[in-house]
Design an enzyme around this catalytic site. Structure first.
Site, PDB file in Angstrom:
ATOM      1  N   GLU A 268      94.650  97.114 -20.441  1.00  0.00           N
ATOM      2  CA  GLU A 268      94.975  97.350 -19.031  1.00  0.00           C
ATOM      3  C   GLU A 268      96.228  98.208 -18.896  1.00  0.00           C
ATOM      4  O   GLU A 268      96.352  98.996 -17.955  1.00  0.00           O
ATOM      5  CB  GLU A 268      95.121  96.026 -18.270  1.00  0.00           C
ATOM      6  CG  GLU A 268      93.878  95.121 -18.316  1.00  0.00           C
ATOM      7  CD  GLU A 268      92.577  95.807 -17.905  1.00  0.00           C
ATOM      8  OE1 GLU A 268      92.629  96.788 -17.148  1.00  0.00           O
ATOM      9  OE2 GLU A 268      91.500  95.365 -18.361  1.00  0.00           O
ATOM     10  N   GLU A 297      88.758 105.099 -18.987  1.00  0.00           N
ATOM     11  CA  GLU A 297      88.507 104.191 -20.103  1.00  0.00           C
ATOM     12  C   GLU A 297      89.010 104.778 -21.429  1.00  0.00           C
ATOM     13  O   GLU A 297      89.334 104.040 -22.359  1.00  0.00           O
ATOM     14  CB  GLU A 297      87.002 103.868 -20.168  1.00  0.00           C
ATOM     15  CG  GLU A 297      86.614 102.680 -21.036  1.00  0.00           C
ATOM     16  CD  GLU A 297      87.115 101.325 -20.531  1.00  0.00           C
ATOM     17  OE1 GLU A 297      87.667 101.245 -19.406  1.00  0.00           O
ATOM     18  OE2 GLU A 297      86.959 100.346 -21.277  1.00  0.00           O
TER      19      GLU A 297
END
Ligand code: ZN
Length: 499
Positions: A268, A297
């Site tokens: 994250e 991502e």
């Protein structure tokens, strides 16, 4: 050629972007609060708040005059590669997509999603696909209608992917995955044949407070700015941006294993570093926005996997881990690296290792394209899933909760999203290799626990451009060549086979 400041329509669009950003960030804050703080009793009113805000954002953006402003800007024409040019291109794309959906379809889709999400949660609990199937049937049907309204060239599924990865095409993804699959299976087979690390050697207590302190130290070291962000606890780890200089990460804690919260935070924090690297002066405009999920991502995988699971990382961080968790004393950096890179056949995508992960994605991509191509009926999904899963991963799926009911995406009407996880993996390896090739000193810096060189490269090449270029063009410009699976396969062979 006109200067942007001479075009009143452009100024109006900038004002509108700021207004929409205020609303969207408010919506994001309400959503963050729902995942981290909100008492159960507050859920119904929160749903109304979110629905109202969502509707308001859509109404403001799709007003007729907005279309006129965009047309006036297109008429004026701005310098190629300028902020203005990119903003107008993206506003046009978003406006056309938003206005092509009749409001009756938007409302029906939202209502169906709300019901489907709770039906899915219950069906998953009971591992009963048939209880979810009618909802899925309706969502697929409505998604088909959405795609028809948006329009597409070759295949309807492309219109759905476009929401998450501008310009990606299912035919290209199919070719990509067909090439990648045998290579991944070969690496997985060899990795799985090796003696696994005895994880009983990590057994012990990992108090939540110690995990938090360790995670924070690591996140700070890789460059996450805590004056502009924070980490909280949630059931599912995520990252969300609530505005300039406000990036929220979440993770969850397992007091018998610190790896889940650490890698949750590193993943994250990778997303968060991207958000913190976007241009604050353009917040709300396309050029101040992340470009796609496949690129987002790539940033999370880079820090989680390429940096966080490397031998160099554990050479640097094992002493700190021992400081917080003294029973790890005696482990070597090499052993810890092995403990964090175990290949394993497993049912659940989110728990999969780096080698088998993309096989889970390919399965979902094949099922989705078969459904939207009209080749697979909803009722036949479990059988088809289980057959393909055994073929790919050699495991017999024992129950739908471990198979086609495991992911939340379909219950939210999200189709075409899964491939972006694999694009993220490929982009991460490609960009990491390019950064090392262009600036070889990054390797020495990483070994010394100095992450500024790698972050600086990503800041300049990936974060600051925002959505100025289409995702694929951005990656190609950054790395000097388009992403191919080569760098990723080389990374996996190095990591799992020592080759
Ligand atoms: Zn992610």
């Amino acid at each position: 050629m006109t200067a942007a400041s001479d075009t009143p329509a452009y100024q109006k669009l900038l004002d509108l972007s700021r207004e929409l950003a205020l609303l969207q960030d408010t919506e994001a804050l309400l959503s963050w609060d729902q995942e981290t703080q909100l008492p159960r009793g507050g859920v119904a009113w929160r749903a109304e708040q979110m629905a109202w805000l969502g509707g308001e954002i859509h109404r403001r953006f799709t007003r007729e005059e907005v279309g006129e402003w965009i047309a006036a800007c297109e008429e004026a024409g701005f310098a190629e590669d300028s902020d203005e040019d990119a903003n107008v291109r993206e506003w046009r794309h978003g406006f056309d997509r938003a206005t092509r959906l009749p409001s009756s379809l938007v409302e029906e889709f939202e209502k169906t999603r709300a019901l489907a999400k709770s039906a899915w949660a219950e069906a998953r609990q009971a591992s009963d696909f048939s209880a979810f199937a009618p909802h899925l049937e309706t969502l697929v049907d409505l998604s088909r209608q959405r795609a028809e309204n948006w329009g597409y060239e070759d295949c309807l599924y492309d219109a759905l992917i476009d929401d998450f990865e501008r310009g990606a095409r299912s035919a290209e993804l199919k070719t990509l995955f067909d090439g990648l699959r045998p290579e991944l299976v070969a690496i997985a087979d060899e990795a799985l044949s090796r003696e696994p690390f005895d994880t009983a050697r990590l057994a012990g207590d990992y108090p939540e407070a110690s995990q938090q302190a360790f995670n924070r130290e690591v996140a700070e070291a890789v460059g996450f700015d805590f004056s502009a962000g924070r980490i909280d606890t949630a059931v599912h780890p995520f990252c969300t941006g609530l505005g300039p200089r406000d990036t929220r990460l979440t993770t969850r804690y397992d007091e018998s294993d610190f790896r889940s919260s650490l890698y949750g935070v590193l993943h994250e924090a990778g997303h968060g570093l991207y958000d913190q690297g976007l241009r604050e002066d353009c917040h709300g405009q396309p050029v101040g926005r992340a470009v796609s999920l496949g690129v987002h991502e790539s940033q999370s995988r880079l820090w989680e996997n390429h940096v966080g699971r490397s031998r160099a990382f554990w050479e640097r961080w094992l002493p700190r881990a021992i400081h917080y968790f003294p029973h790890l004393e005696g482990l070597t950096a090499e052993e810890m690296t092995r403990a964090c890179n175990q290949a394993e056949r497993s049912f659940i995508r989110v728990e999969a290792d780096e080698v088998t992960y993309d096989l889970h994605i390919m399965l979902r991509f094949e099922i989705e394209t078969a459904v939207f191509g009209g080749d697979l009926a909803i009722a036949d999904i479990p059988g088809e899933w289980n057959r393909r899963f055994e073929d790919l991963l050699g495991l017999k799926v024992d129950r739908d909760a471990n198979g086609c009911l495991q992911d939340i995406h379909w219950s939210l009407g999200i189709f075409g999203y899964f491939p972006t996880y694999s694009l993220g993996n490929l982009n991460a390896s490609h960009l990491h290799a390019a950064a090392l090739a262009q600036q070889p000193e990054i390797e020495t810096q990483l070994a010394a626990g100095d992450y500024s060189g790698l972050l600086g490269w990503m800041r300049e090449k990936i974060h600051r451009p925002g959505s100025r270029y289409l995702p694929r063009d951005l990656v190609t410009r950054a790395a000097g060549a388009p992403a191919t699976p080569e760098a990723h396969l080389a990374h996996l062979r190095g990591r799992y086979l020592g080759a």
